[in-house]
Design an enzyme around this catalytic site. Structure first.
Site, PDB file in Angstrom:
ATOM      1  N   PRO A  66       0.796  -1.236   0.000  1.00 47.49           N
ATOM      2  CA  PRO A  66       0.000   0.000   0.000  1.00 47.49           C
ATOM      3  C   PRO A  66       0.826   1.283   0.000  1.00 47.49           C
ATOM      4  CG  PRO A  66       0.102  -0.892   2.226  1.00 47.49           C
ATOM      5  CD  PRO A  66       0.859  -1.862   1.353  1.00 47.49           C
ATOM      6  N   GLY A  67       2.115   1.179  -0.262  1.00 47.19           N
ATOM      7  CA  GLY A  67       2.874   2.407  -0.473  1.00 47.19           C
ATOM      8  C   GLY A  67       3.670   2.887   0.718  1.00 47.19           C
ATOM      9  N   LYS A  94       6.609   2.104   1.651  1.00 47.04           N
ATOM     10  CA  LYS A  94       7.995   2.424   1.281  1.00 47.04           C
ATOM     11  C   LYS A  94       8.041   3.440   0.139  1.00 47.04           C
ATOM     12  CE  LYS A  94       9.447  -1.972   3.119  1.00 47.04           C
ATOM     13  NZ  LYS A  94       8.118  -2.640   3.139  1.00 47.04           N
ATOM     14  N   ASP A  99       2.585  -6.332 -13.645  1.00 50.11           N
ATOM     15  CA  ASP A  99       3.256  -7.495 -13.067  1.00 50.11           C
ATOM     16  C   ASP A  99       4.765  -7.267 -13.192  1.00 50.11           C
ATOM     17  OD1 ASP A  99       4.477  -9.929 -12.605  1.00 50.11           O
ATOM     18  OD2 ASP A  99       2.907 -11.101 -13.587  1.00 50.11           O
ATOM     19  N   CYS A 137       9.771  -9.330   4.217  1.00 53.73           N
ATOM     20  CA  CYS A 137       9.484  -9.363   5.660  1.00 53.73           C
ATOM     21  C   CYS A 137       9.422 -10.831   6.075  1.00 53.73           C
ATOM     22  CB  CYS A 137       8.218  -8.594   6.008  1.00 53.73           C
ATOM     23  SG  CYS A 137       6.748  -9.130   5.133  1.00 53.73           S
TER      24      CYS A 137
END
Ligand SMILES: C[S@@+](CC[C@H](N)C(=O)[O-])C[C@H]1O[C@@H](n2cnc3c(N)ncnc32)[C@H](O)[C@@H]1O
Length: 444
Positions: free
Chosen positions: A263-264, A266, A310, A382
């Protein structure tokens, strides 16, 4: 029934329904929990229910092992509701400060809502038997580490193999509650200015030791009430996640690809660090997630190009202008963020890891030609599993002649003899994260 008893019944019944959607229907907690909690107007009741759900999901394997000691014959699949109700009762007895008699009585009362009158005596009997013999049952269950730390057997084995000295610490950290960490939007205010504003409102917070833009809250809080929230003065972001932009150090006018962007978290940090001057393309395969990225850009008053695409198919979206820097925050097992999403332990399987490793390798290979000679690509996950991290990069380096690693000096990450840096969950309150910075060699 008085109001208090009704609230107690309601909280436990809703908690049971949420747990069932996660355990039985395989839904994620991040979908089911907010939906379930939306039914509460009272903050205390909502918090109680949230803690009950998160704890019961977090400790599912240990609670299930205790249940198995008390009820040798497992319940039928169609009675998973009764089973989960027993686990909810066990969780309250073991981990919450509800008085034991209330934990039993109020859990048993929920049976009335299940229309299974036969289960009333069973739930009552199991919970009362547990109270009688709590210590010896727990001692027996805790002999097996996967049960003691409530992890699936495959993950326990994978962690023990990868971290012979730290596996217990990692599993313990996975069961803790992560602190609330914020990132100050340095495009708008300095960290000291923000800390002063918080302190004025009586909110205790401290500077993050690993991120110059990070602050750690000393208690959970409703961040929408914090100063500068509406104006985009800060974001919620873990300290380890904040390392991506700090490592890449985006500069004005650099062309930067954020390849798996939504969702942005970074993307927006990359822009903040460059004072909104870097030319960032945020790519994301899931259209609905890209909407959240757009909202975050808007709230923080930052600009980037973004598009659905993609990352493993650059022919579909690349304009053939090479990038100076690429951030590949790859889709991964998320085994580094189990503290925040305890359902990951039960939804992820060993087979998923193999598929993820293939996807990561294909994205990495496809993106490499889009990077300028001399350009840098930061690979991040992560995850705490070596297959997705250091082994993945080791293989890439072996196959890619013009790629080399730039060693990072991240003081809170563990030192690996192999490529990259690994943060373990819990270090300075951070999530588990892996980073490896790669550079494309200049042509001679
Ligand atoms: C770890 S999350 C990214 C988190 C994000 N970088 C942040 O900091 O907020 C990985 C993202 O990659 C997206 N994704 C998965 N496969 C992809 C692909 N082949 N191309 C582009 N995005 C992909 C997922 O939908 C998911 O949003």
């Amino acid at each position: 029934m008085d109001q208090q008893a009704n609230n107690a019944l309601n909280s436990r019944f809703i908690a049971l329904k949420i747990c069932l959607t996660v355990v039985e229907n395989g839904r994620s907690l991040s979908q089911s929990l907010p939906e379930g909690l939306a039914q509460f107007s009272d903050r205390r009741e909502r918090n109680f229910t949230q803690n009950l759900v998160l704890g019961t999901i977090r400790w599912q394997a240990r609670l299930e092992a205790i249940r198995a000691q008390l009820l040798k014959k497992p319940l039928k699949a169609k009675d998973e509701d009764v089973n989960q109700l027993i686990l909810l009762g066990l969780y309250q007895i073991l981990y919450m400060d509800t008085p034991e008699h209330a934990a039993v009585g109020e859990t048993v009362a929920v049976v009335n809502k299940l229309k299974k009158p036969w289960a009333k005596g069973l739930v009552n009997g199991v919970l009362r038997n547990f109270l009688r013999d709590k210590q010896s049952i727990c001692d027996e269950v805790d002999l097996k580490p996967a049960q003691r730390y409530s992890h699936p057997q495959w993950l326990f084995k994978a962690l023990r193999k990868a971290y012979p000295d730290q596996w217990a610490e990692i599993m313990q950290a996975n069961n803790e509650i992560a602190p609330l960490t914020l990132r100050v939007n340095r495009h708008q205010q300095s960290r000291d200015e923000f800390l002063a504003k918080l302190s004025k409102q009586g909110i205790e917070a401290s500077a993050h030791p690993d991120s110059e833009h990070g602050i750690i809250l000393n208690q959970s809080a409703d961040i929408s009430q914090f100063p500068t929230y509406e104006e985009g003065g800060f974001s919620v972001q873990d300290g380890a996640a904040q390392q991506a932009a700090l490592i890449l150090q985006p500069q004005a006018d650099e062309r930067i690809l954020d390849a798996c962007a939504a969702p942005g978290g970074k993307t927006t940090h990359l822009l903040e660090v460059s004072d909104n001057q870097a030319k960032v393309l945020a790519l994301e395969v899931a259209e609905e997630r890209l909407e959240r990225l757009a909202e975050n850009l808007y709230r923080l008053d930052l600009e980037a190009d973004y598009q659905v695409g993609d990352a493993s198919q650059p022919d579909q979206w690349w304009d053939k202008q090479p990038f100076d820097k690429i951030l590949l925050d790859a889709p991964c097992s998320a085994t580094g963020i189990i503290r925040r999403h305890p359902d990951i332990k039960w939804h992820r399987t060993a087979e998923d890891i193999e598929a993820l490793v293939e996807t990561q390798a294909s994205i990495l290979q496809a993106l490499w030609p889009t990077l300028k000679p001399g350009g840098k690509l930061l690979y991040a996950t992560c995850s705490v599993l070596p297959q997705e991290n250091t082994l993945q990069i080791q293989q890439f380096l072996q196959q890619t002649e013009d790629a080399e690693e730039i060693k990072l000096d991240l003081s809170s990450a563990i030192k690996l003899p192999t490529p990259g840096s690994q943060f373990l969950p819990g270090t300075h309150g951070m999530d588990g994260f892996y980073y490896c910075l790669l550079q494309k060699k200049q042509v001679q």
